[in-house]
Scaffold this motif. Sequence first.
Motif, PDB file in Angstrom:
ATOM      1  N   ASP A  36       0.829  -1.210   0.000  1.00 36.53           N
ATOM      2  CA  ASP A  36       0.000   0.000   0.000  1.00 36.53           C
ATOM      3  C   ASP A  36       0.865   1.262   0.000  1.00 36.53           C
ATOM      4  N   ASP A  37       1.962   1.226   0.762  1.00 38.56           N
ATOM      5  CA  ASP A  37       2.848   2.385   0.790  1.00 38.56           C
ATOM      6  C   ASP A  37       3.586   2.560  -0.531  1.00 38.56           C
ATOM      7  N   TRP A  38       3.808   1.463  -1.235  1.00 35.96           N
ATOM      8  CA  TRP A  38       4.557   1.542  -2.491  1.00 35.96           C
ATOM      9  C   TRP A  38       3.702   1.999  -3.661  1.00 35.96           C
ATOM     10  N   PHE A  39       2.445   1.539  -3.711  1.00 34.78           N
ATOM     11  CA  PHE A  39       1.657   1.704  -4.928  1.00 34.78           C
ATOM     12  C   PHE A  39       0.406   2.557  -4.787  1.00 34.78           C
ATOM     13  N   ILE A  40      -0.041   2.843  -3.564  1.00 37.55           N
ATOM     14  CA  ILE A  40      -1.259   3.639  -3.419  1.00 37.55           C
ATOM     15  C   ILE A  40      -1.033   5.046  -3.968  1.00 37.55           C
ATOM     16  N   VAL A 104     -11.615 -10.493 -10.884  1.00 39.38           N
ATOM     17  CA  VAL A 104     -12.302 -10.413  -9.587  1.00 39.38           C
ATOM     18  C   VAL A 104     -11.666  -9.359  -8.698  1.00 39.38           C
ATOM     19  N   PHE A 105     -10.320  -9.376  -8.646  1.00 40.83           N
ATOM     20  CA  PHE A 105      -9.665  -8.406  -7.766  1.00 40.83           C
ATOM     21  C   PHE A 105      -9.902  -6.970  -8.220  1.00 40.83           C
ATOM     22  N   LEU A 106      -9.696  -6.681  -9.509  1.00 37.69           N
ATOM     23  CA  LEU A 106      -9.832  -5.306  -9.989  1.00 37.69           C
ATOM     24  C   LEU A 106     -11.250  -4.769  -9.818  1.00 37.69           C
ATOM     25  N   THR A 107     -12.235  -5.641 -10.009  1.00 37.30           N
ATOM     26  CA  THR A 107     -13.618  -5.167  -9.852  1.00 37.30           C
ATOM     27  C   THR A 107     -13.959  -4.919  -8.383  1.00 37.30           C
ATOM     28  N   LEU A 108     -13.544  -5.816  -7.503  1.00 36.20           N
ATOM     29  CA  LEU A 108     -13.854  -5.639  -6.079  1.00 36.20           C
ATOM     30  C   LEU A 108     -12.964  -4.596  -5.416  1.00 36.20           C
ATOM     31  N   GLU A 109     -11.831  -4.271  -6.053  1.00 40.69           N
ATOM     32  CA  GLU A 109     -10.955  -3.227  -5.519  1.00 40.69           C
ATOM     33  C   GLU A 109     -11.423  -1.840  -5.938  1.00 40.69           C
ATOM     34  N   LEU A 128     -12.081  -4.758  -1.588  1.00 38.04           N
ATOM     35  CA  LEU A 128     -10.765  -5.375  -1.383  1.00 38.04           C
ATOM     36  C   LEU A 128      -9.666  -4.344  -1.513  1.00 38.04           C
ATOM     37  N   LYS A 129      -8.558  -4.599  -0.813  1.00 41.56           N
ATOM     38  CA  LYS A 129      -7.331  -3.838  -1.000  1.00 41.56           C
ATOM     39  C   LYS A 129      -6.238  -4.813  -1.407  1.00 41.56           C
ATOM     40  N   LEU A 130      -5.251  -4.309  -2.124  1.00 40.86           N
ATOM     41  CA  LEU A 130      -4.172  -5.180  -2.590  1.00 40.86           C
ATOM     42  C   LEU A 130      -3.458  -5.868  -1.426  1.00 40.86           C
TER      43      LEU A 130
END
Length: 252
Positions: A36-40, A104-109, A128-130
Amino acid sequence: IVDCAYFKSIGRRKTWLLPSQLLIGSSMLYLAQNVDDWFIEGSKQKPPVLLITVVFFMLWFLTATQDIAVDGWALTMLQRKNVGYAATINCVGQSFGALLGFVVFLTLESKDFCNKYIFSEPRDEGLLKLSGFLTFWGVMFLTVTVGIAIFKRESSEADEIFKDNPDFGIKRAYPIMWKIIRLKPILLLASVLSTCDICFAACDGITGLKLIDYGIPKDNFAIYNIPSFAAQLLMPLIISKYTAGKLSLIHI
């Protein structure tokens, strides 16, 4: 090396399978703590490109090693008439995994998708979060690995393919591999596999980025890929009767 070097007390495949999966799960948990710190977007921390490259290189290296061990175990575990299904299961499993990890991940994220279809009240982030996604699969890797270590034993019959080669080892493996590589069908197959993606490189590598660049949300782009994933899931199942079982071309 994976086929030839192992501890008999652990098993030919488990010697490589267990440590590789433990390291994969641990790497995912490490990534989950920092991703999260790297890519958010808007994060003040500059992504450590070198560290990220090293971690993902190790992940690819470990999953390749695990794949070799699993494929080898499948060949000795399955009955000869069912060996053809190993490739089918592998192909379907990879496609289903890509479906979970991408669509699934991209839609729920996506907060836009979740606010529109899932949440009763708007929220600032998706379901969801990564970091949470990586944590879940990291724990799954470790749990499955512990289960294999405790409950699964390798049959002594798994070494039947080596019974006529009592001195089979790394020194003999590479000369044998070199002879196989020089076979005309192998050279032809290698040339096809090494060049076939050139035709689709621009489409596969640029289309998604350009669509996002033109304003199409990532979750919508992921949903557009569902038909291709459906084909990837169904086609191996449809053609499996020609690669295994009574209708197998090899059997015929």
